[in-house]
Design an enzyme around this catalytic site. Sequence first.
Site, PDB file in Angstrom:
ATOM      1  N   SER B 343     -29.813  34.395 -29.818  1.00  0.00           N
ATOM      2  CA  SER B 343     -29.494  35.819 -29.756  1.00  0.00           C
ATOM      3  C   SER B 343     -28.274  36.034 -30.627  1.00  0.00           C
ATOM      4  CB  SER B 343     -29.174  36.232 -28.332  1.00  0.00           C
ATOM      5  OG  SER B 343     -27.932  35.695 -27.958  1.00  0.00           O
ATOM      6  N   CYS B 502     -22.847  40.463 -30.736  1.00  0.00           N
ATOM      7  CA  CYS B 502     -22.369  41.807 -30.440  1.00  0.00           C
ATOM      8  C   CYS B 502     -20.935  41.978 -30.912  1.00  0.00           C
ATOM      9  CB  CYS B 502     -22.543  42.164 -28.982  1.00  0.00           C
ATOM     10  SG  CYS B 502     -22.158  40.900 -27.803  1.00  0.00           S
ATOM     11  N   GLU B 504     -18.752  38.993 -31.996  1.00  0.00           N
ATOM     12  CA  GLU B 504     -18.100  37.768 -32.445  1.00  0.00           C
ATOM     13  C   GLU B 504     -17.755  37.881 -33.922  1.00  0.00           C
ATOM     14  OE1 GLU B 504     -20.616  38.011 -30.401  1.00  0.00           O
ATOM     15  OE2 GLU B 504     -20.737  36.350 -28.992  1.00  0.00           O
ATOM     16  N   HIS B 535     -18.889  28.060 -22.762  1.00  0.00           N
ATOM     17  CA  HIS B 535     -19.447  29.374 -22.481  1.00  0.00           C
ATOM     18  C   HIS B 535     -18.999  29.981 -21.173  1.00  0.00           C
ATOM     19  CE1 HIS B 535     -22.137  29.634 -25.803  1.00  0.00           C
ATOM     20  NE2 HIS B 535     -22.689  28.490 -25.523  1.00  0.00           N
TER      21      HIS B 535
END
Lengths: 86, 897, 315
Positions: B343, B502, B504, B535
Amino acid sequence: MKHTECKYYINLDCEKGMCGRTKKMVPIDGAGSEACPMFDQAPKCGVCGHFCNADKYGVGMCQGFKKENWAYAGCGAFGCEKFVMK
Amino acid sequence: MNVNEEKMQEVLKKRGIEAAMSEAERSQIAPPPEGVNKLMDIYYVLKNTVDMEIPYWYNRVWWENDGDIINIRRAKAFAAALSHATPNILPYEKLVMQKTKNVRGAFPFPWVTASFFNAQAEALMTEVDAPAESEADRVSIVGAGGGNVTESYGNIISIAKKFGMRKEDIPVLVKASEPWDGCSVEELSTKLAEYTPEYNLHKNLMDNVVCMFDSYAIPQGREVINYYYPLQYGWDGIIKICEKGIHDTMGEAGTDGILGMSRGYYYLATKIMAEGMSKWCSNYAKKAEQLASFETDPEIKKNYEEIAGVMAHIAHKPPETFRQALQLTLACHLAVVNEDPQSGQSIGRLGQVLQPFYEKDIEDKVSTDEEVLDLLQYYRIKITEIECFASAGVTGGVLSGNTFNNLSLGGLTKDGLSAVTPLEYLIVEAGMRTKTTQPTLSVLYDEKLPEDFLMKCANCTKLGMGYPAWMNNQDGIGFMMMNYRSEGMTLEDARAWCLGGCLESAPGCFMPLTYNGKVTWIPGGAGPTSGTGVHFIGIPKVLELVLNNGFDKRTGKQVLPAHNKKLDSMQAITDQWQAYLRKIIEVVNKVNNLQMDVWRKHNMPVVQSMLKPDCLVKGQHLGNMGTRYNATINYESCGTVTFINSLAAIGKLVFDEKKYTLDQLTDAMWHNFGFETAYDTQVFSPDFRKATAEAPKYERIFADCINAPKYGNADWEADKYLKWYEDVMFPMTREYHSYYGKELYMCQISVSTHGPQGFITLATPDGRLAGTTYSDGSMSAAAGTDKNGIYAIFESATVYDHSTQQNSQMNLKLHPSAVKGIQGTRKLLDIVRAYMRKGGFHVQFNVVDSKTLRAAQKKPENYRDLMVRVAGFTQYWCEIGKPIQDEVIYRTEYETV
Amino acid sequence: MSTQELKGIIFDIQAFSVHDGPGCRTNVFFAGCPLRCKWCANPENFAGRPHLLYADKVCKWSSGCRACTKICPRGGLIFQDDQQPIINWDVCNKCTTFECRPVCAASALKVCGKEYTVDDVMKILRRDFNHWGSEGGVTFTGGEPLLHYDFLLEVLKRCAAMQIHTAIETSGYAPMERFLNILKYINFAFIDVKNMDDKKHIEGTGVSHKIILENIAALKKSGWDGRLILRQPTIGGFNDSEENAQKLIDFMKKNNLYEINLLKFHRLGQTKWEQMGMKYAYAKTGDVSLEQLQKLQNMYLDNDIVCYVGDSTPF
């Protein structure tokens, strides 16, 4: 014969597709899933001359390439260089 | 339209007052072309679907080439997969190609993770063998989940509560997964990870969701693609480059005794992959020809013929029109998102990349702005169709189903001037006409950008789709210079940055595109994933563990080793929190490094490694640091503001005012301040409270916790902890090294993890109750706690320098009345500019009435096309989970009446 | 009194206010008002000093909260039949200590109104100055800002020194000298003209409009170079007649005024009136149809007077 097997069938999702001639949505299962008289078989492993020995799930053998390997009947073969209609 | 409108304008003019009214402005947005409407109508009723064509061919060719050099083997397998995938074209489409034969299609990657399928093999086969259900059960549930297949029905089996897979594909899935038992990236890296000294601790952290997910789950993405080479050379040209590379380097190590020999293999692999890409495009040309052959509608027939022409051209040659160029970028994009579960594969600054093609078409009069606008709207649908099949936790929990194919606008050119192109105005306009979740748009805000462009973007933001979001270009450049200095980044390259995923910030470079008789320096990505580090660590959960000596009361597990310290000062608490966090990062980082190292050695990208500079120059794939910049791996946090507010409450109530002892406070927390927990009530709204018999005991302390200083009010008593936190994290993350041997840095976006990580966190000292979401993003105030208005939040958010970290995230909800009319657009831009001036990195808006959202929660079927901005992306309201819906509704809405 | 000691009671300072002057603004709501408009949206402000508010709809009593039950030493909160608190307004209207506020986690019990020094206000304005953008500034509203004459004058002088754009929203009900002194420092003014019929004006607001109309006329004569927009909250059955509009048009023409903003009646004040234990007039009759508003707007336009309706304003 089913819409999904037809060369005019356009894939949409797991439950339906579209007839390329009528542009109408058609279901894969149940009522309305039967193809019309215009049906023309789409290239798929299941109807390929190199495909044999399918089990009850449609998994059989592909003998079209140098190395024999398993294959499955529902796999699309539009792009397959070895496809020959049975 | 107001009946007096015309007269009003007249009088205003007479009186010398400049004005224009809102109604006039609204009517300017043209509707989408008819074909787009038809395709959207189809899209709205589609199910997310996984099928096995691509995994079948990948698998077959991979195993047939057992023993080959892995890079070459990978390329053969993936090239075979793409070139055998069934091409599928919908009537009305002008841009074509799909990830799979299904429109919202995806597929499993057993070579990345197979354990789930192998463990489930028997159960899945039982489902296949079960007799078909009655006709009534065959009807799918439409509405509630949008395209999500949350339950099995008829011949369809729900996978990961999101995708439907047909029963006849299940035996294929099982058969394709078997050979990967024990040797998928997941399993291989797990075996190695067991050798890390504190593997059990890692397992604890994952089991208790202190850390949210594994890196192999989505090893690519959160990065910016680069379309330069195909646009410049076409596939045939790239094949030639590879042939020269093979000629020059096969058998030649140069002076690099470790990787020198890999170059020959890389060029061979890349050549095979380019041939596969070419074949894939050719198949689409053939498919379009076939469709045209029996089409009776002249318009649709012409359309198919055009598609056949475009696809046949780009199957070999570099593009010669805008449409060909756009189609080619789409081909690259879809190939990349098919080579790994991923993604956040960002499109990058497409309006700058394609400007030369657009410009030539307009000059030559082969196309008009309206035609280009149409294509850009068709493009929006194609990108919105991209789905990702990862594990259930990742797909639903982290991503909320979005794949974050972000398109950036603005920023600066290589020369440091405004990079805004005429094409970018059209990209924004297309986003206003055709409202889809993707690509989401991001403005790289810089004071140098033209005001009319910024106003256009603000006007688009106002429409309520959540895009464009606004990012600070100077912060981005600052971060690039700081983070990639050690790799020799120049200011010029720093200017090529944009958003990967989105939010980064990802490194880039400018490449010289020769087209239309001139050279244009086009920006694009120049590094691997700017994510896949440690994460999502739920930092309020870490604080909870500090306060409870490493023990998780929710699960009854000793998650971290007991510290047995007396927590008798703020210093003692924050020291222990740092000690725990260091331990967590250390342990998780090692496991993560193994996961990603196995991935890059066994599953190296073959398309991405062709596209990204300087792989083709160095002759090295992305796993061998073929890209120009490699210090891209991050540490990701979640729950910043919940944590900050918690510290502020402890500081004030326990240590400054000494109103309560720490024991009294933690006692109240463990008893959820006397309220029933969301685990019991199943209501996760931050506002919902139901008292238990114990409530009276905790009423006072609860009120004091709620009324303690909160971030977002320009109150230093809370904000000082944010400053402290950011100052601590900057050097802390840099103590750890990624599998590329580079320092980590902090990423502060929650995506959707504030839901699940809030879920596992008990009540916090700020008065947040157990199980409810954390505050979202990193800079948004906790829901309902911002009492002093937007400007106060901006003050609070900018107590530290945002360019020290990869990003920050600020979500604001505005009532539509606040930004009505052209004056409203100006005011929206004023807010953006205010925050950017202060150095805020990112701000995004939901311009929506909470009433609408509540109504949509009750009757989702009536709001199929409603979109909201969640953490760094836009998603259909009906396709996001309830806890996140609640959080969005409860966010403070700014309006003035 | 030195400026250090000057204090103003302010009940709210609201950032990103977009309908009360050009650009993005910060609204400073002063407490206290000499008028008693029956439709007032901020009735908590009448008192002019810190005041209790009770938002019964957000009270968490029904979820089991009992935090406020034993807190008031004067019996201000009454609990009948184990129901959520009823406010004894006779007691609470006189309260200065507000013991109940900090125990309420739901913000149902709130205190509105706080004493600010000039420095306090300037600190916030200086901060917000960073955010307004090129057109914005501060709007002093209320309540009635002119009630805080000395304090406001000092704040305005400081704003002038910092070149902050200033706006005011006022009833215009103040001694003329004070009114004109304040307006000297104002760039943009809204003055309410609620009814041209004095009897009705007194009936609706409790005071005569004479001072207001005289102040407006004097302001225009003084050569003041700011922008003046008259405002009229348009209330059904009170001032929505064409007759009233015609009189106002005559007044405006006479004084060379050409901008008016008709505000739509809203019920935002209603819950507040109830929260303070008062009855809200015009709840039933206050609405004015869009047709009527457009008719009125048309009348003004016919006389070359710019007439904005609601928040459709060019600023």
